[in-house]
Design a protein around this motif. Structure first.
Motif, short mmCIF file in Angstrom:
data_model
loop_
_atom_site.label_atom_id
_atom_site.label_comp_id
_atom_site.label_asym_id
_atom_site.label_seq_id
_atom_site.Cartn_x
_atom_site.Cartn_y
_atom_site.Cartn_z
N VAL A 118 -0.84 -6.91 4.27
CA VAL A 118 -0.49 -5.53 3.93
C VAL A 118 1.00 -5.28 4.16
CG1 VAL A 118 -0.81 -3.09 4.54
CG2 VAL A 118 -2.79 -4.65 4.49
N SER A 125 2.51 9.97 3.31
CA SER A 125 2.19 10.00 4.75
C SER A 125 1.85 11.39 5.26
CB SER A 125 3.37 9.44 5.54
OG SER A 125 4.54 10.21 5.30
N TYR A 152 1.55 5.23 -0.45
CA TYR A 152 0.86 6.52 -0.36
C TYR A 152 1.74 7.55 0.35
CZ TYR A 152 -0.13 5.18 4.52
OH TYR A 152 -0.02 4.80 5.83
N THR A 159 -2.39 1.84 -4.69
CA THR A 159 -2.23 3.21 -4.23
C THR A 159 -3.54 3.96 -4.41
OG1 THR A 159 -0.92 5.25 -4.44
CG2 THR A 159 -1.36 4.04 -6.47
N THR A 166 5.34 4.22 2.58
CA THR A 166 4.95 5.63 2.53
C THR A 166 6.11 6.52 2.07
OG1 THR A 166 5.57 6.03 4.84
CG2 THR A 166 3.31 5.30 4.41
N ILE A 191 -4.02 9.11 3.85
CA ILE A 191 -4.04 8.28 5.06
C ILE A 191 -5.44 7.70 5.27
CG2 ILE A 191 -3.76 8.31 7.58
CD1 ILE A 191 -1.75 10.65 7.16
N VAL A 242 0.88 -1.18 0.00
CA VAL A 242 0.00 0.00 0.00
C VAL A 242 0.91 1.23 0.00
CG1 VAL A 242 -1.82 1.25 1.21
CG2 VAL A 242 -1.79 -1.25 1.24
N GLU A 270 3.05 -1.95 4.12
CA GLU A 270 2.90 -0.49 4.02
C GLU A 270 4.17 0.17 3.49
OE1 GLU A 270 0.53 2.81 6.63
OE2 GLU A 270 1.76 1.35 7.69
N LYS A 322 -6.30 -0.95 3.79
CA LYS A 322 -5.63 -1.96 4.60
C LYS A 322 -6.63 -2.93 5.25
CE LYS A 322 -3.00 1.30 6.58
NZ LYS A 322 -2.02 1.96 7.49
N ALA A 349 -5.94 4.97 2.69
CA ALA A 349 -5.03 3.85 2.96
C ALA A 349 -5.54 2.99 4.11
CB ALA A 349 -3.63 4.36 3.25
N ASP A 350 -6.10 3.65 5.12
CA ASP A 350 -6.64 2.91 6.26
C ASP A 350 -7.81 2.02 5.84
OD1 ASP A 350 -4.80 3.99 7.99
OD2 ASP A 350 -6.14 5.56 8.76
#
Length: 340
Positions: A216, A193, A191, A243, A220, A199, A189, A218, A206, A202-203
């Protein structure tokens, strides 16, 4: 006695003559004042009719989605009879992805006393909102205005900010990922930050990735210089990259796609522009239509039919599937028949 009588009559006549003259002067003065008022009204009306509405525009950076939102906004205004150079003046400013530029441009638009401001993308919107509580601000390409601190609630903003959200169907995008890549186990994922809306998305992503039985990973970035190295760090660790609609990632999508495709890693992305720049597929919104929807809201404000504080944040109801068949071929992926 006769002399006294005539003198008395003469004085009385002079008195009435003076009274008539006074009344005549009052009437003339009143007519002049009324004429002046009518003339002032006509002048004011003429000025209002010929007034050019100033709309200041700030766009965070240049990439396909944000450019489309701006073009849609201009087209929407024109459809409603507001055309640049005729009855409106558009002052377009691009912050080139720099937060300090956003602050400077926002202050400029406020100093110019624009009638309305359009802010494209979250950082641009936040800069404008921090500079004025009086000028109406229309926002677009902002995923969740409430989370970004731009409005009190998305249903009733309660201040001078309103507009359209580019919240995409993240759940459906992850479902699309699973459909194209049923054997994927690890999802990177990727993205920015430092962007609130990235965010937020992304949350959601996930949670959906885990709900679909995948892991996942992550990744950033905080600036564009990190995009290539962070993407490279995912090679060998993930089966696919996801993304969201992230301005920094969208800008760097050609580099991401180049690194990922060379390593046979497909990218499921947040919006159509990212597909055009090398992403494999998305299920997302049309930013041009989003811009036109924002323009419709702006027209209501300019006509005095509505105030930002009472106008709910609006969303595009229709989402579209976009697939990059060229990227699929380069990745060696056979797409399901219903996605071709």
């Amino acid at each position: 006695m006769m002399l006294a009588y005539f003198l008395k009559r003469r004085r009385k006549g002079q008195y009435f003559m003076k009274k008539r003259i006074s009344l005549l002067l009052i009437v003339i003065l009143a007519i002049s004042l009324l004429a002046g008022c009518e003339s002032a009204k006509e002048t004011s009306s003429k000025k209002d009719k010929n007034k050019v509405t100033k709309i200041g525009i700030i766009q965070l950076t240049q990439h396909v989605a944000l450019d489309a939102a701006y073009k849609g906004f201009v087209a929407g205004l024109k459809d409603a009879g507001y055309e640049d150079g005729k009855n409106i003046k558009l002052d377009f400013n691009n912050a080139q992805g720099d937060q300090s530029n956003c602050t400077t441009i926002a202050q400029k638009l406020v100093n110019d006393k624009d009638d309305l401001i359009l802010a494209i993308a979250t950082p641009a919107a936040q800069s404008c909102a921090s500079k004025t509580k009086d000028i109406p601000i229309l926002i677009t390409a902002v995923t969740d205005p409430k989370t970004s601190g731009l409005v009190k609630t998305n249903e009733k903003p309660g201040n001078n900010v309103t507009g359209t959200s580019d919240l995409t169907p993240v759940k459906e995008q992850i479902a699309l990922l699973k459909k194209i890549l049923p054997n994927a186990k690890k999802v990177g994922v990727l993205y920015c930050s430092s962007e609130d809306n990235s965010i937020f998305q992304a949350d959601i992503a996930k949670k959906e990735i885990q709900a679909n039985g995948m892991e996942v990973v992550e990744a950033t970035v905080s600036n564009t210089n990190e995009i290539a190295s962070v993407t490279q760090s995912l090679v060998g660790k993930v089966d696919v990259i996801y993304t969201p609609t992230d301005n920094m990632i969208a800008q760097g999508m050609p580099n991401i796609a180049k690194i990922a495709t060379a390593s046979k890693i497909p990218c499921i992305v947040g919006e159509e522009g990212m597909v055009k720049n090398g992403g494999l597929a998305t299920y997302g919104i049309d930013y041009y239509k989003l811009g036109k929807q924002t323009a419709a809201m702006a027209v209501k404000i300019l006509k005095g039919e509505a105030k930002p504080e009472d106008m709910s944040i609006e969303y595009l109801k229709d989402c579209t599937l976009k697939v990059n068949e060229k990227a699929a071929k380069e990745l060696g992926i056979t797409l399901p028949k219903d996605l071709k």
